[in-house]
Design an enzyme around this catalytic site. Structure first.
Site, PDB file in Angstrom:
ATOM      1  N   GLY A   8      11.935  48.831 -71.013  1.00 26.18           N
ATOM      2  CA  GLY A   8      11.125  48.261 -69.923  1.00 26.18           C
ATOM      3  C   GLY A   8      11.813  48.393 -68.580  1.00 26.18           C
ATOM      4  CG  LEU A  10       9.998  52.796 -64.955  1.00 24.28           C
ATOM      5  CD1 LEU A  10       8.907  53.802 -65.330  1.00 24.28           C
ATOM      6  CD2 LEU A  10      10.597  53.180 -63.602  1.00 24.28           C
ATOM      7  N   GLY A  11       9.981  47.921 -65.223  1.00 24.05           N
ATOM      8  CA  GLY A  11       9.342  46.627 -64.967  1.00 24.05           C
ATOM      9  C   GLY A  11      10.033  45.857 -63.858  1.00 24.05           C
ATOM     10  CD  GLN A  12       9.262  40.289 -61.146  1.00 24.21           C
ATOM     11  OE1 GLN A  12       9.143  39.703 -62.224  1.00 24.21           O
ATOM     12  NE2 GLN A  12       9.198  39.660 -59.994  1.00 24.21           N
ATOM     13  CB  ILE A  35       5.618  52.453 -72.269  1.00 25.42           C
ATOM     14  CG1 ILE A  35       4.474  53.031 -73.118  1.00 25.42           C
ATOM     15  CG2 ILE A  35       5.054  51.793 -71.017  1.00 25.42           C
ATOM     16  CD1 ILE A  35       4.318  52.390 -74.436  1.00 25.42           C
ATOM     17  NE  ARG A  36       4.883  52.105 -65.643  1.00 21.25           N
ATOM     18  CZ  ARG A  36       5.413  52.040 -64.433  1.00 21.25           C
ATOM     19  NH1 ARG A  36       5.474  53.105 -63.657  1.00 21.25           N
ATOM     20  NH2 ARG A  36       5.898  50.897 -63.968  1.00 21.25           N
ATOM     21  CE1 TYR A 141       6.009  36.404 -71.581  1.00 27.63           C
ATOM     22  CE2 TYR A 141       6.129  34.170 -70.712  1.00 27.63           C
ATOM     23  CZ  TYR A 141       6.594  35.468 -70.753  1.00 27.63           C
ATOM     24  OH  TYR A 141       7.651  35.826 -69.934  1.00 27.63           O
ATOM     25  CE  LYS A 145       9.312  36.133 -73.084  1.00 25.26           C
ATOM     26  NZ  LYS A 145      10.127  37.352 -73.164  1.00 25.26           N
TER      27      LYS A 145
END
Ligand code: AKB
Length: 314
Positions: A8, A10-12, A35-36, A141, A145
């Site tokens: 992940g 490229l995420g925040q 994923i991209r 969510y 968690k």
């Protein structure tokens, strides 16, 4: 030298963590995956691989190829998105986590994954929420968690995997926008303040949630991962927060720099319900005592920096 694999990326969190770790440990020692493709090249020149975290074989292959000694597993669906598609959230959030833990077990790596204030629920004490307390979340969510925290503790106790984690609050950053979270308003408000001088909040007035500025968040990850294991009484996951704030607190902080800024409200019932099920303010003292968590930004310092950084970007 460390060899850290990030999912992940490229995420925040991932986009800032990757950059920070690359400057600390060297570009080639941080393997970014997502994923991209990194089409804009935002992560720089270090190794990058496209990875779907639900593909256990592919994850193992990449970690082995680069001889990763640490896995930072960030790929996940956030709270509001997870509530819209609970089955997908279970498959991605839990499937990805167990795959990553299995890779860590097999390759004997250190392991980090973030939990969240979403791991708490309406029956949790709302003020000064203790480190160890009732966790009966009412969102998918949150269920993910809490299960993740337990699973990480299980991998430590049963297999000796060095798992560590924090319960992040809403994270505020000018680099990458969050997507699909309940606390996203606290990022959007800065963009809108600069662009339009006003913001319509989907979270109601008086709704307090914990927040933290991204530089404090990435520093906390590094500090926890470098902490002396013998000092850690807890592992998954530490309460960490830098401020408790409601929408009107952001309005006031921004007005110090943009006096004409105005906030109004159009409350989204789904995200408001999630927000109301979370604590108002968590107690981070276990993180302070066990590994020296020490955030530097309060709402005013953060607001000054956010507006300054975004001015040249928006
Ligand atoms: C969300 O709002 O879903 C996240 C979080 C607090 O975990 N920012």
């Amino acid at each position: 030298m460390k060899k850290i694999m990030i999912t992940g990326a490229l995420g925040q969190i991932g986009s800032e963590l990757t950059t920070m770790l690359r400057s600390k440990y060297g570009e080639n020692n941080v393997i970014a995956t997502d994923i991209r493709e990194d089409e804009s090249g935002s992560l720089g020149n270090g190794p990058f691989e496209v990875l779907d975290v639900t593909d256990a074989g592919q994850m193992h292959e990449i970690a082995k190829k680069y001889q990763a000694d640490t896995i930072m597993h960030l790929a996940a669906l956030l709270s509001a998105k997870a509530e819209n598609n609970p089955q997908l959230a279970w498959n991605l959030n839990m499937g990805g986590l167990v795959n990553a833990l299995e890779v860590a077990r097999d390759l004997n790596t250190q392991f980090f994954t973030p939990s969240s204030i979403g791991a708490f629920g309406p029956s949790t004490p709302k003020e000064n929420t203790p480190q160890d307390t009732i966790q009966r979340p009412t969102t998918m969510y949150g269920v993910n968690k809490v299960s993740g925290e337990l699973l990480c503790d299980y991998y430590f106790q049963r297999f000796g995997v060095d798992t560590r984690g924090v319960r992040f609050p809403g994270l505020i950053s000018y680099v990458t926008k969050p997507g699909g979270g309940t606390t996203d308003y606290a990022v959007e408000v800065y963009y809108e303040a600069l662009k339009n001088g006003k913001y319509t909040s989907y979270i109601g007035e008086g709704t307090h949630m914990d927040m933290m500025y991204m530089p404090d968040a990435v520093n906390a990850i590094v500090q926890l991962m470098e902490a002396d294991a013998s000092k850690l009484e807890h592992r998954n996951a530490f309460n960490v927060s830098a401020m408790s704030a409601a929408p009107e607190d952001f309005e006031k902080a921004i007005q110090k720099h943009i006096p004409e800024f105005k906030m109004d409200y159009d409350v989204d019932p789904v995200r408001q319900k999630i927000a109301e099920s979370w604590p108002n303010a968590i107690d981070s003292s276990a993180a302070k005592d066990e590994w020296g968590f020490d955030p530097k930004y309060d709402i005013h310092k953060m607001t000054e920096d956010m507006l300054q950084q975004l001015k040249v970007r928006v």
